[in-house]
Design an enzyme around this catalytic site. Structure first.
Site, PDB file in Angstrom:
ATOM      1  N   SER A 271       5.564   0.878   1.304  1.00  0.00           N
ATOM      2  CA  SER A 271       5.196   0.522  -0.079  1.00  0.00           C
ATOM      3  C   SER A 271       6.235  -0.331  -0.798  1.00  0.00           C
ATOM      4  O   SER A 271       5.927  -0.871  -1.859  1.00  0.00           O
ATOM      5  CB  SER A 271       4.944   1.787  -0.893  1.00  0.00           C
ATOM      6  OG  SER A 271       3.580   2.085  -0.854  1.00  0.00           O
TER       7      SER A 271
ATOM      8  N   LYS B 264       5.191  -3.710  -1.731  1.00  0.00           N
ATOM      9  CA  LYS B 264       4.350  -3.978  -2.913  1.00  0.00           C
ATOM     10  C   LYS B 264       5.120  -4.719  -4.000  1.00  0.00           C
ATOM     11  O   LYS B 264       4.520  -5.400  -4.833  1.00  0.00           O
ATOM     12  CB  LYS B 264       3.782  -2.654  -3.463  1.00  0.00           C
ATOM     13  CG  LYS B 264       2.814  -1.971  -2.487  1.00  0.00           C
ATOM     14  CD  LYS B 264       2.451  -0.559  -2.930  1.00  0.00           C
ATOM     15  CE  LYS B 264       1.534   0.104  -1.898  1.00  0.00           C
ATOM     16  NZ  LYS B 264       1.327   1.535  -2.151  1.00  0.00           N
TER      17      LYS B 264
ATOM     18  N   TYR C  50      -2.812  -6.402   3.814  1.00  0.00           N
ATOM     19  CA  TYR C  50      -2.123  -5.227   3.249  1.00  0.00           C
ATOM     20  C   TYR C  50      -1.384  -4.448   4.337  1.00  0.00           C
ATOM     21  O   TYR C  50      -0.208  -4.084   4.188  1.00  0.00           O
ATOM     22  CB  TYR C  50      -3.142  -4.341   2.511  1.00  0.00           C
ATOM     23  CG  TYR C  50      -2.526  -3.050   2.039  1.00  0.00           C
ATOM     24  CD1 TYR C  50      -1.631  -3.043   0.970  1.00  0.00           C
ATOM     25  CD2 TYR C  50      -2.804  -1.847   2.680  1.00  0.00           C
ATOM     26  CE1 TYR C  50      -1.032  -1.862   0.551  1.00  0.00           C
ATOM     27  CE2 TYR C  50      -2.214  -0.663   2.265  1.00  0.00           C
ATOM     28  CZ  TYR C  50      -1.330  -0.675   1.208  1.00  0.00           C
ATOM     29  OH  TYR C  50      -0.728   0.494   0.811  1.00  0.00           O
TER      30      TYR C  50
ATOM     31  N   TYR D 230       5.960   6.948  -6.980  1.00  0.00           N
ATOM     32  CA  TYR D 230       4.755   7.764  -6.849  1.00  0.00           C
ATOM     33  C   TYR D 230       4.634   8.680  -8.072  1.00  0.00           C
ATOM     34  O   TYR D 230       5.059   8.325  -9.160  1.00  0.00           O
ATOM     35  CB  TYR D 230       4.766   8.572  -5.532  1.00  0.00           C
ATOM     36  CG  TYR D 230       4.978   7.728  -4.300  1.00  0.00           C
ATOM     37  CD1 TYR D 230       4.110   6.684  -3.989  1.00  0.00           C
ATOM     38  CD2 TYR D 230       6.044   7.952  -3.443  1.00  0.00           C
ATOM     39  CE1 TYR D 230       4.298   5.912  -2.851  1.00  0.00           C
ATOM     40  CE2 TYR D 230       6.235   7.184  -2.297  1.00  0.00           C
ATOM     41  CZ  TYR D 230       5.359   6.167  -2.015  1.00  0.00           C
ATOM     42  OH  TYR D 230       5.542   5.403  -0.905  1.00  0.00           O
TER      43      TYR D 230
ATOM     44  N   VAL E 196       6.800   5.190   2.270  1.00  0.00           N
ATOM     45  CA  VAL E 196       6.707   6.356   3.158  1.00  0.00           C
ATOM     46  C   VAL E 196       7.497   6.176   4.459  1.00  0.00           C
ATOM     47  O   VAL E 196       7.597   7.101   5.252  1.00  0.00           O
ATOM     48  CB  VAL E 196       5.241   6.759   3.469  1.00  0.00           C
ATOM     49  CG1 VAL E 196       4.529   7.242   2.213  1.00  0.00           C
ATOM     50  CG2 VAL E 196       4.480   5.640   4.139  1.00  0.00           C
TER      51      VAL E 196
HETATM   52  N1  GLU Z   1       0.893   1.626   4.345  1.00  0.00           N
HETATM   53  C1  GLU Z   1       0.970   2.843   3.613  1.00  0.00           C
HETATM   54  C2  GLU Z   1      -0.412   3.233   3.139  1.00  0.00           C
HETATM   55  O1  GLU Z   1      -1.139   2.398   2.730  1.00  0.00           O
HETATM   56  C3  GLU Z   1       1.873   2.658   2.454  1.00  0.00           C
HETATM   57  C4  GLU Z   1       2.126   3.923   1.766  1.00  0.00           C
HETATM   58  C5  GLU Z   1       3.414   4.012   1.036  1.00  0.00           C
HETATM   59  O2  GLU Z   1       4.489   3.654   1.518  1.00  0.00           O
HETATM   60  O3  GLU Z   1       3.311   4.492  -0.091  1.00  0.00           O
HETATM   61  O4  GLU Z   1      -0.816   4.348   3.185  1.00  0.00           O
END
Ligand code: GLU
Length: 312
Positions: A71, A74, A196, A248, A266
């Site tokens: 993430s 992002k 993504y 989060y 994650v």
């Molecule tokens: N590729 C992971 C997902 O989409 C990213 C999650 C994350 O790092 O929050 O579930």
């Protein structure tokens, strides 16, 4: 205004001591396994890097080892999208904390397919859609952006993680299809998800991440190259959403105890922006119940406290 860290010890010594204490702590948390390839990582890895606006990068432990940024990608995709769309993005994705798990579906239906912010999965999938629409080849464009920002031309996507994400991406596919039904995904869902999953599967080290994100600590400009990556206003906005939504559903607690714009993934990485000073990047794979790395969180909390880095 540049921040002078509130300690007289050289940064290298402070980080060495911090890392020593971090690895001596009883292990807590669980490595993410909902993407099976992530579960194969060595859980004892632990590193921290601090890059300063002056060009110094101090690294300790496994800070030069690549790991799955997940993430944290992002942040990069949002900045790349803002370069292309500017304000157009904000009619399709919000800027409010969600208070929900990162991959939650319920809120999205109530809110007619407009994700709360760009750092939950639904929001990042809308951002991915904008990249797919605006680049003839969005995946190489994204990778080149990371290589340029980090100065590391060897950055690569991890093919095992990518295949594993794609095979286990039903929940992300559900989010994307739901948003498509509300008209908030323009391109083909499959192409958007391909982008993504790709961006989440890039490997970077703590040192790569810290160096790459310096522009957010420097009002949008990379200090070493002088290149403007985003406007001062967008740097402010990205940092603001990182402060409220980057950790989060533990973002409020992180703001309360640390007080820095930050993003976790994650894969066990966390980056924290220290405006006017630099970037901290920490990595340790085991995660707490919110999906944040227990040890990276501990190291950043302690370092920010020791150096008096809170922006509040
Ligand atoms: N590729 C992971 C997902 O989409 C990213 C999650 C994350 O790092 O929050 O579930």
């Amino acid at each position: 205004m540049p921040i002078a860290p509130a300690t007289s010890a050289p940064l290298g010594e402070t980080l060495e001591a911090l890392h020593r204490d971090a690895v001596a702590r009883p292990s807590a948390g669980r490595v993410a396994d909902y993407i099976p390839a992530l579960a194969t990582v060595d859980a004892s890895r632990c590193g921290i890097a601090v890059a300063s606006l002056e060009g110094e990068v101090v690294t300790v432990g496994h800070a030069e080892t690549g790991f799955s940024i997940q993430s944290i990608s992002k942040v990069f995709s949002l900045v790349l999208s803002l370069q292309r769309l500017s304000d157009g993005l904000w009619s399709r994705v919000g800027m409010e904390p969600s208070g929900q798990p990162f991959n939650s579906i319920v809120q999205l239906e109530w809110e007619h397919g407009i994700p709360r912010n760009p750092f939950i999965n639904a929001g990042a999938i809308v951002v991915a859609d904008t990249l797919v629409s605006h680049f003839s080849a969005s995946r190489p464009a994204f990778l080149s952006f990371l290589r340029k920002l980090s100065g590391n031309q060897r950055l690569m996507v991890n093919d095992d993680v990518l295949a594993s994400e794609s095979r286990n991406g039903s929940r992300n596919a559900a989010l994307a299809h739901l948003m498509k039904s509300f008209g908030n995904i323009e391109d083909k869902v499959e192409r958007v998800l391909d982008h993504y999953f790709f961006q989440c599967s890039v490997d970077m080290s703590c040192a790569d991440l810290a160096r790459s994100l310096l522009f957010l600590a420097n009002r949008g400009t990379q200090p070493h190259s002088g290149e403007t990556i985003c406007s001062r206003r967008d740097a402010h906005r990205v940092n603001a959403i990182l402060s409220t939504s980057g950790m989060y559903d533990q973002s409020g607690q992180f703001a309360f105890s640390v007080g820095l714009p930050a993003k976790s993934g994650v894969g066990g990485g966390i980056i924290a922006i220290v405006p006017g000073y630099g970037v901290i990047a920490a990595w340790s794979p085991p995660l707490n119940a919110h999906g944040n790395s227990t040890t990276a969180l501990w190291m950043i909390t302690r370092l920010a406290g020791q150096l008096g880095l809170s922006i509040y």
